[in-house]
Design a protein around this motif. Sequence first.
Motif, mmCIF file in Angstrom:
data_model
loop_
_atom_site.group_PDB
_atom_site.id
_atom_site.type_symbol
_atom_site.label_atom_id
_atom_site.label_comp_id
_atom_site.label_asym_id
_atom_site.label_seq_id
_atom_site.Cartn_x
_atom_site.Cartn_y
_atom_site.Cartn_z
ATOM 1 N N ILE A 45 0.839 -1.199 0.000
ATOM 2 C CA ILE A 45 0.000 0.000 0.000
ATOM 3 C C ILE A 45 0.874 1.249 0.000
ATOM 4 O O ILE A 45 0.578 2.221 -0.694
ATOM 5 C CB ILE A 45 -0.962 -0.009 1.206
ATOM 6 C CG1 ILE A 45 -2.045 -1.062 1.011
ATOM 7 C CG2 ILE A 45 -1.592 1.363 1.428
ATOM 8 C CD1 ILE A 45 -2.889 -1.325 2.242
ATOM 9 N N SER A 46 1.947 1.230 0.757
ATOM 10 C CA SER A 46 2.793 2.427 0.843
ATOM 11 C C SER A 46 3.414 2.773 -0.499
ATOM 12 O O SER A 46 3.611 3.952 -0.811
ATOM 13 C CB SER A 46 3.875 2.258 1.911
ATOM 14 O OG SER A 46 4.787 1.256 1.537
ATOM 15 N N GLU A 47 3.681 1.774 -1.325
ATOM 16 C CA GLU A 47 4.220 2.045 -2.664
ATOM 17 C C GLU A 47 3.207 2.814 -3.507
ATOM 18 O O GLU A 47 3.552 3.777 -4.183
ATOM 19 C CB GLU A 47 4.610 0.737 -3.340
ATOM 20 C CG GLU A 47 5.786 0.051 -2.670
ATOM 21 C CD GLU A 47 5.999 -1.379 -3.125
ATOM 22 O OE1 GLU A 47 5.197 -1.898 -3.946
ATOM 23 O OE2 GLU A 47 6.964 -2.001 -2.660
ATOM 24 N N GLY A 48 1.948 2.409 -3.464
ATOM 25 C CA GLY A 48 0.900 3.109 -4.210
ATOM 26 C C GLY A 48 0.536 4.437 -3.596
ATOM 27 O O GLY A 48 0.258 5.410 -4.297
ATOM 28 N N ALA A 49 0.545 4.504 -2.262
ATOM 29 C CA ALA A 49 0.184 5.743 -1.579
ATOM 30 C C ALA A 49 1.249 6.816 -1.770
ATOM 31 O O ALA A 49 0.947 8.005 -1.650
ATOM 32 C CB ALA A 49 -0.042 5.480 -0.096
ATOM 33 N N GLY A 53 -1.305 9.279 -2.632
ATOM 34 C CA GLY A 53 -1.750 9.753 -1.321
ATOM 35 C C GLY A 53 -2.603 8.705 -0.630
ATOM 36 O O GLY A 53 -3.077 7.758 -1.248
ATOM 37 N N PHE A 54 -2.778 8.862 0.653
ATOM 38 C CA PHE A 54 -3.548 7.890 1.431
ATOM 39 C C PHE A 54 -5.050 8.102 1.230
ATOM 40 O O PHE A 54 -5.482 9.130 0.726
ATOM 41 C CB PHE A 54 -3.176 7.977 2.913
ATOM 42 C CG PHE A 54 -1.780 7.481 3.184
ATOM 43 C CD1 PHE A 54 -1.513 6.130 3.218
ATOM 44 C CD2 PHE A 54 -0.734 8.369 3.368
ATOM 45 C CE1 PHE A 54 -0.226 5.657 3.441
ATOM 46 C CE2 PHE A 54 0.547 7.914 3.602
ATOM 47 C CZ PHE A 54 0.806 6.562 3.631
ATOM 48 N N ALA A 55 -5.835 7.131 1.643
ATOM 49 C CA ALA A 55 -7.284 7.136 1.395
ATOM 50 C C ALA A 55 -8.040 8.144 2.263
ATOM 51 O O ALA A 55 -9.117 8.591 1.888
ATOM 52 C CB ALA A 55 -7.860 5.739 1.609
ATOM 53 N N TRP A 56 -7.540 8.483 3.430
ATOM 54 C CA TRP A 56 -8.182 9.422 4.352
ATOM 55 C C TRP A 56 -9.650 9.082 4.608
ATOM 56 O O TRP A 56 -10.524 9.932 4.523
ATOM 57 C CB TRP A 56 -8.028 10.866 3.869
ATOM 58 C CG TRP A 56 -6.594 11.287 3.908
ATOM 59 C CD1 TRP A 56 -5.757 11.431 2.845
ATOM 60 C CD2 TRP A 56 -5.807 11.550 5.069
ATOM 61 N NE1 TRP A 56 -4.497 11.769 3.276
ATOM 62 C CE2 TRP A 56 -4.502 11.856 4.641
ATOM 63 C CE3 TRP A 56 -6.079 11.564 6.434
ATOM 64 C CZ2 TRP A 56 -3.472 12.159 5.528
ATOM 65 C CZ3 TRP A 56 -5.050 11.881 7.311
ATOM 66 C CH2 TRP A 56 -3.777 12.170 6.859
ATOM 67 N N GLY A 57 -9.905 7.803 4.887
ATOM 68 C CA GLY A 57 -11.246 7.350 5.239
ATOM 69 C C GLY A 57 -12.091 6.851 4.085
ATOM 70 O O GLY A 57 -13.136 6.252 4.306
ATOM 71 N N ARG A 58 -11.660 7.090 2.837
ATOM 72 C CA ARG A 58 -12.457 6.639 1.692
ATOM 73 C C ARG A 58 -12.586 5.117 1.660
ATOM 74 O O ARG A 58 -13.580 4.591 1.159
ATOM 75 C CB ARG A 58 -11.841 7.135 0.386
ATOM 76 C CG ARG A 58 -12.043 8.615 0.143
ATOM 77 C CD ARG A 58 -11.577 9.028 -1.255
ATOM 78 N NE ARG A 58 -10.226 8.583 -1.585
ATOM 79 C CZ ARG A 58 -9.110 9.258 -1.329
ATOM 80 N NH1 ARG A 58 -9.174 10.432 -0.740
ATOM 81 N NH2 ARG A 58 -7.931 8.784 -1.667
ATOM 82 N N ALA A 59 -11.637 4.399 2.228
ATOM 83 C CA ALA A 59 -11.712 2.934 2.251
ATOM 84 C C ALA A 59 -12.853 2.439 3.127
ATOM 85 O O ALA A 59 -13.303 1.311 2.981
ATOM 86 C CB ALA A 59 -10.384 2.345 2.728
ATOM 87 N N LEU A 92 -8.373 -0.850 -0.478
ATOM 88 C CA LEU A 92 -6.961 -0.456 -0.459
ATOM 89 C C LEU A 92 -6.133 -1.279 -1.439
ATOM 90 O O LEU A 92 -5.229 -0.761 -2.100
ATOM 91 C CB LEU A 92 -6.401 -0.572 0.956
ATOM 92 C CG LEU A 92 -7.030 0.374 1.987
ATOM 93 C CD1 LEU A 92 -6.603 0.002 3.402
ATOM 94 C CD2 LEU A 92 -6.699 1.814 1.674
ATOM 95 N N MET A 93 -6.446 -2.567 -1.564
ATOM 96 C CA MET A 93 -5.714 -3.423 -2.506
ATOM 97 C C MET A 93 -5.962 -2.965 -3.940
ATOM 98 O O MET A 93 -5.030 -2.891 -4.739
ATOM 99 C CB MET A 93 -6.128 -4.894 -2.320
ATOM 100 C CG MET A 93 -5.555 -5.500 -1.074
ATOM 101 S SD MET A 93 -6.106 -7.184 -0.641
ATOM 102 C CE MET A 93 -6.808 -7.871 -2.077
ATOM 103 N N GLY A 114 -3.426 2.262 5.563
ATOM 104 C CA GLY A 114 -3.921 2.569 4.223
ATOM 105 C C GLY A 114 -4.784 3.815 4.179
ATOM 106 O O GLY A 114 -4.811 4.531 3.188
ATOM 107 N N ASN A 115 -5.470 4.091 5.272
ATOM 108 C CA ASN A 115 -6.313 5.275 5.329
ATOM 109 C C ASN A 115 -5.556 6.533 5.741
ATOM 110 O O ASN A 115 -5.786 7.600 5.189
ATOM 111 C CB ASN A 115 -7.482 5.054 6.296
ATOM 112 C CG ASN A 115 -8.638 4.357 5.636
ATOM 113 O OD1 ASN A 115 -9.279 4.919 4.762
ATOM 114 N ND2 ASN A 115 -8.889 3.122 6.018
ATOM 115 N N PHE A 116 -4.655 6.418 6.715
ATOM 116 C CA PHE A 116 -4.063 7.616 7.308
ATOM 117 C C PHE A 116 -2.537 7.621 7.370
ATOM 118 O O PHE A 116 -1.968 8.524 7.989
ATOM 119 C CB PHE A 116 -4.612 7.808 8.723
ATOM 120 C CG PHE A 116 -6.109 7.818 8.783
ATOM 121 C CD1 PHE A 116 -6.832 8.903 8.301
ATOM 122 C CD2 PHE A 116 -6.813 6.750 9.302
ATOM 123 C CE1 PHE A 116 -8.214 8.916 8.345
ATOM 124 C CE2 PHE A 116 -8.198 6.752 9.357
ATOM 125 C CZ PHE A 116 -8.899 7.837 8.868
ATOM 126 N N GLY A 117 -1.866 6.630 6.804
ATOM 127 C CA GLY A 117 -0.411 6.571 6.901
ATOM 128 C C GLY A 117 -0.007 6.284 8.336
ATOM 129 O O GLY A 117 -0.731 5.650 9.099
#
Length: 178
Positions: A45-49, A53-59, A92-93, A114-117
């Motif tokens: 996930i960190s590679e894609g983020a 950027g992180f999801a910030w709750g969208r997940a 997240l995947m 995945g949501n908030f780092g």
Amino acid sequence: RNRPAYVPLTSPSLYIPKTSDAAGLSSGVGEAATRLNGLDLIVRISEGAATNGFAWGRAWEYCLRATVFQFIDREYASELKRTYLVSPKRYLMVQYTDIRSVDYPSCMLTDLYGNFGFLGFVLGALVLGPAFFIFTNSIQRPANSVQLALAIIGLDILLRFEAEFVVVFTGWVISLPI
């Protein structure tokens, strides 16, 4: 993670060091047992983020929708469940990795990261720490039977570490009626 790309495991010895103790274990150990739950997925996930950027709750959106709509529009909630996106891990995947399987080893930390780092780890501690304190105190010195029952249900929800963190909030909808 020292692999540049995901390669299906052909031999458990790729993950287990070849020592006299591990050699005996590797014959019966599968891929899932040789990976710490969630850590591999956090790295992916960190590679894609890093680029998106992180999801910030969208997940959590689909999971929360399904939780609410199961009382309002069961068909819509069932349709959401069929997409598997009600699992924040699945969102997240799809969003951050090239993994296309429906399931993959994860835990509450995977969801939080995945949501908030790294801030997700702090948020998780700020929620879980006091909740564990309150529930364990309520079990040790309950004021009444209702408080004891709620503490047992609460601990049951909090101890589902291999579930997503959002279960801490949505698990009550399933458990409380019992």
